[in-house]
Write a protein that holds these residues in place. Structure first.
Motif, PDB file in Angstrom:
ATOM      1  N   GLU A 185      31.747  38.152  51.933  1.00  0.00           N
ATOM      2  CA  GLU A 185      31.005  37.960  53.184  1.00  0.00           C
ATOM      3  C   GLU A 185      30.280  36.610  53.165  1.00  0.00           C
ATOM      4  N   ASP A 186      29.670  36.288  52.029  1.00  0.00           N
ATOM      5  CA  ASP A 186      28.902  35.043  51.918  1.00  0.00           C
ATOM      6  C   ASP A 186      29.793  33.802  51.974  1.00  0.00           C
ATOM      7  N   PHE A 187      30.940  33.872  51.298  1.00  0.00           N
ATOM      8  CA  PHE A 187      31.795  32.693  51.166  1.00  0.00           C
ATOM      9  C   PHE A 187      33.009  32.707  52.108  1.00  0.00           C
ATOM     10  N   GLU A 188      33.089  33.757  52.924  1.00  0.00           N
ATOM     11  CA  GLU A 188      34.173  33.897  53.911  1.00  0.00           C
ATOM     12  C   GLU A 188      35.547  33.961  53.258  1.00  0.00           C
ATOM     13  N   TYR A 189      35.690  34.959  52.397  1.00  0.00           N
ATOM     14  CA  TYR A 189      36.970  35.272  51.767  1.00  0.00           C
ATOM     15  C   TYR A 189      37.369  36.703  52.150  1.00  0.00           C
ATOM     16  N   THR A 190      38.651  36.990  52.051  1.00  0.00           N
ATOM     17  CA  THR A 190      39.147  38.367  52.201  1.00  0.00           C
ATOM     18  C   THR A 190      39.273  38.973  50.817  1.00  0.00           C
ATOM     19  N   PRO A 191      38.636  40.138  50.548  1.00  0.00           N
ATOM     20  CA  PRO A 191      38.746  40.741  49.214  1.00  0.00           C
ATOM     21  C   PRO A 191      40.101  41.409  49.004  1.00  0.00           C
ATOM     22  N   VAL A 192      40.676  41.190  47.819  1.00  0.00           N
ATOM     23  CA  VAL A 192      41.899  41.898  47.417  1.00  0.00           C
ATOM     24  C   VAL A 192      41.591  42.598  46.082  1.00  0.00           C
ATOM     25  N   PRO A 193      40.972  43.786  46.135  1.00  0.00           N
ATOM     26  CA  PRO A 193      40.589  44.479  44.898  1.00  0.00           C
ATOM     27  C   PRO A 193      41.725  45.342  44.346  1.00  0.00           C
ATOM     28  N   PHE A 194      41.711  45.524  43.042  1.00  0.00           N
ATOM     29  CA  PHE A 194      42.675  46.400  42.368  1.00  0.00           C
ATOM     30  C   PHE A 194      42.115  46.679  40.972  1.00  0.00           C
ATOM     31  N   ILE A 195      42.747  47.603  40.262  1.00  0.00           N
ATOM     32  CA  ILE A 195      42.359  47.829  38.860  1.00  0.00           C
ATOM     33  C   ILE A 195      43.563  47.513  37.986  1.00  0.00           C
ATOM     34  N   SER A 196      43.298  46.684  36.988  1.00  0.00           N
ATOM     35  CA  SER A 196      44.340  46.256  36.057  1.00  0.00           C
ATOM     36  C   SER A 196      44.041  46.877  34.697  1.00  0.00           C
ATOM     37  N   TYR A 197      45.059  47.439  34.048  1.00  0.00           N
ATOM     38  CA  TYR A 197      44.836  48.188  32.806  1.00  0.00           C
ATOM     39  C   TYR A 197      45.541  47.569  31.603  1.00  0.00           C
ATOM     40  N   GLN A 198      45.018  47.879  30.439  1.00  0.00           N
ATOM     41  CA  GLN A 198      45.721  47.613  29.190  1.00  0.00           C
ATOM     42  C   GLN A 198      45.668  48.896  28.363  1.00  0.00           C
ATOM     43  N   THR A 199      46.572  49.011  27.407  1.00  0.00           N
ATOM     44  CA  THR A 199      46.623  50.225  26.580  1.00  0.00           C
ATOM     45  C   THR A 199      45.924  49.962  25.256  1.00  0.00           C
TER      46      THR A 199
END
Length: 311
Positions: free
Chosen positions: A169-183
């Motif tokens: 919101e502050d920097f005028e970006y579109t968020p693309v969230p996800f969760i990345s895993y390792q084993t």
């Protein structure tokens, strides 16, 4: 609007070691039993100085800042986690998971940048979120597509979705969230920083898509990259352990493009991956074995990109 820059800020280490406060969720850190703290610092310093020399040789402007012994900041070598610099003169200051990493934030560094002719218009400070135990560790957590105004973020104990949305919101970006895993010991756990499993250049992205368990999240992320015309170069979960995702595209002398990475990342690349990367710039590699082992970070983490305008 530029995606990559010719100028990076780097912090020369004084008391580099494995940070006991970050190892709780950075599974890339290792204890080097056979080395004294003095030897680890010495080796890290040699690796750091060699790396800086290679960057300067190709015409990258390195703003070199000496660490301060008194603060005892073992991870100061990774400044991109606490600060980000933007083309409109804004600076972001970020909340850090480890208490001893919060000491890395230094106002005198902003003074040095201004003395060098950089224009700082506004400081957007998220550090009070530390009181609520919410964190967002700079461009370690945020992979910024500065041209298409998208912020890719692997959510983890060090990357809060609430703060991601606030930043966007502050920097005028579109968020693309996800969760990345390792084993880790047969258990899937979140990767602590986005820039370990993903790199974003002008016309390409290196990404470990296999680390995103959720098919919808993976599909959404890849669609964003494809829609923006990025060539997608996939790497394996095994390659992530060699910091193959932790590379950075930079501009050198005569506007030349370079791909900067560690020697371990370089050695892990397949011939096909290497050929595809070379289309986007000459590869510059440097040995960062001690820094990677003790710090759990690599080449990209060591360079805070400076996009500030000159006065």
């Amino acid at each position: 609007m530029q995606q990559i820059t010719n100028t990076v800020l780097m912090i020369r280490p004084i008391l580099f070691r494995m940070n006991e406060q970050t190892s709780v969720n950075n599974y890339y850190q290792k204890v080097l039993d056979n080395l004294t703290p003095e030897t680890i610092q010495l080796k890290a310093l040699q690796e750091f100085d060699n790396f800086v020399e290679k960057l300067r040789e190709i015409g990258v402007q390195v703003i070199l800042i000496e660490d301060i012994k008194e603060t005892d900041t073992p991870d100061s070598i990774f400044p991109n986690n606490w600060i980000s610099f933007h083309e409109n003169g804004d600076i972001g200051l970020y909340p850090m998971f480890a208490e001893n990493r919060r000491l890395e934030r230094r106002e005198d560094i902003l003074d040095i940048l201004e003395q060098k002719g950089f224009n700082i218009e506004n400081i957007v400070d998220y550090t009070s979120a530390e009181d609520e135990k919410l964190f967002l560790e700079g461009t370690g957590s945020l992979l910024l597509d500065r041209v298409n105004r998208k912020a890719y973020c692997a959510l983890s104990p060090r990357a809060s979705e609430d703060l991601l949305i606030e930043f966007c919101e502050d920097f005028e970006y579109t968020p693309v969230p996800f969760i990345s895993y390792q084993t880790i010991e047969n258990v899937r756990v979140p990767i602590y920083h986005t820039n370990v499993m993903m790199c974003l250049g002008e016309n390409f992205s290196v990404i470990c898509a296999d680390s995103i368990n959720d098919k919808k999240e993976r599909k959404n992320l890849l669609k964003h990259l494809k829609d923006d015309g990025k060539e997608i170069i996939t790497i394996t979960e095994d390659q992530v352990h060699y910091f193959t995702g932790n590379m950075l595209q930079v501009i050198g002398r005569n506007n030349q493009r370079y791909m900067v990475m560690s020697s371990s990342a370089y050695k892990s690349l397949t011939k096909q991956q290497m050929n595809r990367l070379k289309k986007h710039g000459e590869i510059i590699q440097s040995s960062l074995d001690t820094i990677e082992a003790c710090g759990g970070g690599s080449a990209r983490c060591m360079m805070a990109e400076v996009f500030l305008p000159k006065t």
